[in-house]
Write an enzyme that holds these catalytic residues in place. Structure first.
Site, PDB file in Angstrom:
ATOM      1  N   SER A 144      23.386 -40.009 -10.914  1.00  0.00           N
ATOM      2  CA  SER A 144      22.104 -39.294 -10.998  1.00  0.00           C
ATOM      3  C   SER A 144      22.163 -38.039 -11.855  1.00  0.00           C
ATOM      4  O   SER A 144      21.125 -37.422 -12.105  1.00  0.00           O
ATOM      5  CB  SER A 144      21.627 -38.927  -9.594  1.00  0.00           C
ATOM      6  OG  SER A 144      22.557 -38.075  -8.959  1.00  0.00           O
ATOM      7  N   GLU A 166       0.822  -1.207   0.000  1.00  0.00           N
ATOM      8  CA  GLU A 166       0.000   0.000   0.000  1.00  0.00           C
ATOM      9  C   GLU A 166       0.858   1.260   0.000  1.00  0.00           C
ATOM     10  O   GLU A 166       0.528   2.247  -0.674  1.00  0.00           O
ATOM     11  CB  GLU A 166      -0.922   0.010   1.228  1.00  0.00           C
ATOM     12  CG  GLU A 166      -1.905  -1.156   1.279  1.00  0.00           C
ATOM     13  CD  GLU A 166      -1.388  -2.332   2.086  1.00  0.00           C
ATOM     14  OE1 GLU A 166      -2.202  -2.977   2.761  1.00  0.00           O
ATOM     15  OE2 GLU A 166      -0.163  -2.610   2.023  1.00  0.00           O
TER      16      GLU A 166
END
Length: 372
Positions: free
Chosen positions: A172, A56
């Site tokens: 991996s 705001e």
């Protein structure tokens, strides 16, 4: 006169602006604000890194004198308490805003309806409940932390088509392609913290920082390591000056290792353990929530991911599927979870899309944080 359709459109814009702060504003909510006069946007803002300034404040500064008589769309109830800055509800009233539209009441005890009440006392026309579900989803981590004392958890898995994360020899890198890995960095950037288990930390020696996105902001890097086997010579230890490291450990972790990490600048978090010395994952998440974290991105490994799923603590599951099959002798993506029966599906599919040569699918736990 503003139409419901226009209210919805401007509120969705405020929510989208607020999302820009995800991962950067904890423990605050990621709020957006749009100020509109005669159908024209004259100011907009979102919560800035570290939680200040508020949305705001920025939107009012941009609008200037044009804020007088305008409508403000705020993606969460404006704050009503004095902190480092005056209440946003008072700032909106002092700027001459005539109407405020919000989706949710802020459940923070310091606000909890007081911001809305402050606006009404100032004579401002208040409309509540616009796009409430979308706003609750955007700030699900903030709401969950206040409601249950823990951050929202996203578990990411990169798997072969048969659910493996490594070959029989432990290889991996890389199962998924560069587009999927870049998407993971984007996800890291929108979370407060990245979490891995001790096995992944030792086997992969990861860095866990956000790279190649042109940002200096980094998430907290967290390792769940009950016995504290990870040393300060790891990549995480060597890069502490670039991004914080928190270590979740048990009471029996070696004092010398704890001291070494503390001297290097890591935050040590002692958690409850079970009879076998494993971390109590519920207590670990509660400890993270107590320190203000709202969104945690878990990147494995299989033991930690399985523990989180088994305990019902995964709120979102993101799976990248790659075009490999490693077979039964490959490393499973999740550790044993003791599932013996098939009950109601805990997750629902919310997105499925191609990511380079891979497939990304995103699943969300059916039970969502309740709107305030």
């Amino acid at each position: 006169m503003t139409t419901p359709e226009a209210d919805l459109r401007f509120m969705r814009l405020a929510i989208a602006l607020g999302r820009r702060g995800l991962g950067r504003v904890w423990p605050n909510p990621a709020v957006g604000c749009v100020i509109v006069t005669k159908g024209r946007i004259v100011g907009r803002g979102w919560t800035q890194p570290g939680g200040r300034p508020h949305a705001e404040t920025l939107a009012l500064a941009q609008a200037g004198a044009a804020a007088r008589g305008a409508t403000a769309y705020v993606s969460l109830e404006p704050c009503a308490h004095h902190g480092l800055t005056p209440p946003c509800a008072a700032a909106l009233a002092n700027a001459g805003i005539m109407r405020v539209v919000t989706p949710l009441t802020d459940p923070d005890p310091r606000v909890a309806g007081r911001g809305h009440a402050m606006l009404r006392r100032a004579g401002i026309d208040l409309t509540e409940g616009v796009a409430a579900h979308e706003a609750a989803e955007a700030n699900a981590g903030f709401l969950l932390r206040l409601d249950r004392g823990r951050p929202r958890v996203t578990l990411k898995l990169a798997l072969t088509l048969d659910g493996r994360i490594a070959t029989s020899t432990g290889t991996s890198r890389w199962i998924t392609g560069p587009e999927a890995r870049r998407r993971v960095h984007l996800m890291r950037a929108s979370h407060d913290a990245v979490l891995i288990g001790a096995g992944t930390a030792r086997a992969d020696d990861p860095d866990l920082r956000v790279r190649e996105l042109g940002t200096d902001w980094q998430p907290v890097r967290i390792v769940a390591d009950s016995r504290l086997g990870l040393t300060v010579d790891s990549r995480l230890g060597r890069s502490l000056a670039q991004a914080p490291v928190w270590l979740l450990h048990g009471a029996k972790a070696a004092p010398a290792t704890r001291n070494a990490w503390t001297e290097r600048g890591a935050e040590m978090i002692c958690c409850a353990t079970d009879a076998m010395g494993r971390l109590d994952i519920r207590d670990a998440l509660a400890q993270l929530g107590a320190r203000g974290l709202t969104r945690v991105f878990c990147e494995g490994g299989g033991g930690l991911g399985g523990s989180l799923l088994q305990a019902g603590l995964v709120d979102e599951l993101v799976i990248f599927s790659a075009g490999y099959a490693f077979g039964a002798d490959g490393t499973a993506g999740l550790a044993a979870m003791g599932v013996t029966a098939i009950g109601p599906r805990p997750f629902e599919l919310v997105e499925s899309s191609r990511c380079g040569a891979d497939l990304m699918h995103r699943w969300r736990r059916r039970e969502l944080p309740r709107p305030g």
